[in-house]
Design an enzyme around this catalytic site. Structure first.
Site, mmCIF file in Angstrom:
data_model
loop_
_atom_site.group_PDB
_atom_site.id
_atom_site.type_symbol
_atom_site.label_atom_id
_atom_site.label_comp_id
_atom_site.label_asym_id
_atom_site.label_seq_id
_atom_site.Cartn_x
_atom_site.Cartn_y
_atom_site.Cartn_z
ATOM 1 N N SER A 191 -11.258 0.412 1.460
ATOM 2 C CA SER A 191 -10.621 -0.031 2.733
ATOM 3 C C SER A 191 -10.211 1.189 3.326
ATOM 4 O O SER A 191 -9.488 1.931 2.886
ATOM 5 C CB SER A 191 -9.783 -0.933 2.329
ATOM 6 O OG SER A 191 -10.326 -2.223 1.751
ATOM 7 N N GLU A 231 -5.405 3.531 5.641
ATOM 8 C CA GLU A 231 -5.141 3.180 4.008
ATOM 9 C C GLU A 231 -5.747 4.652 3.381
ATOM 10 O O GLU A 231 -5.111 4.934 2.230
ATOM 11 C CB GLU A 231 -5.918 1.923 3.521
ATOM 12 C CG GLU A 231 -5.797 1.707 2.367
ATOM 13 C CD GLU A 231 -6.055 0.050 1.844
ATOM 14 O OE1 GLU A 231 -6.431 0.041 0.605
ATOM 15 O OE2 GLU A 231 -5.638 -0.687 2.532
ATOM 16 N N ARG A 289 0.801 -1.343 0.046
ATOM 17 C CA ARG A 289 0.076 0.003 0.101
ATOM 18 C C ARG A 289 0.657 1.212 -0.061
ATOM 19 O O ARG A 289 0.370 2.518 0.484
ATOM 20 C CB ARG A 289 -1.102 -0.130 1.340
ATOM 21 C CG ARG A 289 -1.990 -1.035 0.934
ATOM 22 C CD ARG A 289 -3.288 -0.986 -0.024
ATOM 23 N NE ARG A 289 -4.087 -1.837 0.021
ATOM 24 C CZ ARG A 289 -4.016 -2.920 -0.823
ATOM 25 N NH1 ARG A 289 -3.141 -3.244 -1.403
ATOM 26 N NH2 ARG A 289 -5.213 -3.764 -0.647
#
Length: 307
Positions: free
Chosen positions: A217, A299, A168
């Site tokens: 998310s 995130e 990520r």
């Protein structure tokens, strides 16, 4: 804030309300909002812009909370001139503003397997910046190179080694704007690829709140990898599981809520402010830490000033 801005061929808008441009529909104004006409326009603008002026490249706002006070910066958003998609052999080159879903579909038409991108919200520039992934595949796995305009206006090409992809995240230089991305995927039967994407969409719609205002998310998985979607997937260190264990599924603050359908999705249930959303997220992080000793990492990107 007052800036001395260079002349452009694209569009420069002062005090641009960003709330309508984020999927969560929250956020204050940007000092300036720049939509460049083409790469040359973007390069000339950045090279002439005072280096002390903050620049924030913005995608389609799918993974973003802009705080209620807005952004003291020039927000740069690429538009129609940056969303083309071309396929040659097993290689796909897309403008950074091309949606992930469109890249996946166009690739599948040509028999190139980039199917994992089909259910990822956002544009391909953001997918590179965040090393987006699902079903055990990541953008880093298919990335070849990207064209970028650096903060000083230099146009250059960068490879995977310079981006240092991790879960990520990537090391894209501060203020750099991705303009084009080249990916390479395995060849496969187009019909089979489209069937796989249809199955992925059905699974996503069954498990995620796709009809609600969310930003995908909310937190990274503590395990440090994406869900694989396979029957033997391990859930112990998935963000949704530790949020559930902390009793925060469905938790609310103002107009913000952790989705009942998928507890790692922060949604605007109606009338939420950015402060509601970020505040609820921080409450979830505290409860999860108190419950399990795990510190969840955001995130969703959060930028700007509080109101």
């Amino acid at each position: 804030m007052s800036y001395d801005l260079p002349a452009v061929r694209g569009t420069l808008t002062p005090d641009k309300d960003l709330s309508a441009l984020t999927w969560l529909r929250v956020g204050g104004p940007a000092d300036w909002f720049f939509q460049p006409a083409d790469v040359e326009d973007l390069s000339a603008f950045l090279s002439a812009l005072d280096p002390s002026v903050p620049v924030f490249p913005m995608g389609v706002g799918s993974n973003l909370i802009v705080r209620d006070g807005g952004l003291r910066a020039v927000v740069i958003r690429l538009g129609r001139g940056f969303n083309g998609i071309e396929v040659e052999g097993d290689t796909v080159t897309a403008g950074a503003a091309a949606l992930d879903a469109h890249v996946a579909r166009k690739a599948a038409d040509a028999g190139v397997d980039l199917t994992f991108l089909r259910t990822i919200p956002g544009a391909i520039g953001g997918a590179v910046r965040m090393n987006a992934g699902c079903y055990g595949s990541y953008t880093a796995d298919v990335f070849v190179e990207a064209r970028v305009v650096l903060r000083d206006g230099t146009v250059t090409t960068i490879g995977a080694g310079q981006l240092n992809f991790q879960y990520r995240q990537s090391d894209l230089p501060e203020g750099a704007v991705l303009t084009h991305v080249t990916l390479r995927g395995p060849k496969a039967d187009p019909e089979a690829l489209h069937a796989r994407m249809a199955d992925q969409l059905a699974k996503r719609d069954a498990t995620q709140p796709t009809k609600d205002r969310s930003a995908g998310s909310t937190f990274r998985n503590p395990a440090g990898f994406s869900s694989t979607g396979k029957d033997d997937d391990v859930h112990d260190l998935k963000a949704w599981k530790v949020i559930d264990d902390a009793g925060m599924r469905g938790a609310r603050r103002g107009g913000a809520q952790m989705s009942e359908k998928h507890s790692n999705f922060l949604i605007n249930a109606g009338g939420a402010t950015a402060a509601d959303l970020e505040g609820l997220g921080e409450e979830v992080r505290k409860k999860v830490y108190d419950s399990s000793g795990i510190t969840l990492e955001w995130e969703i990107m959060r930028v700007g000033d509080p109101e």
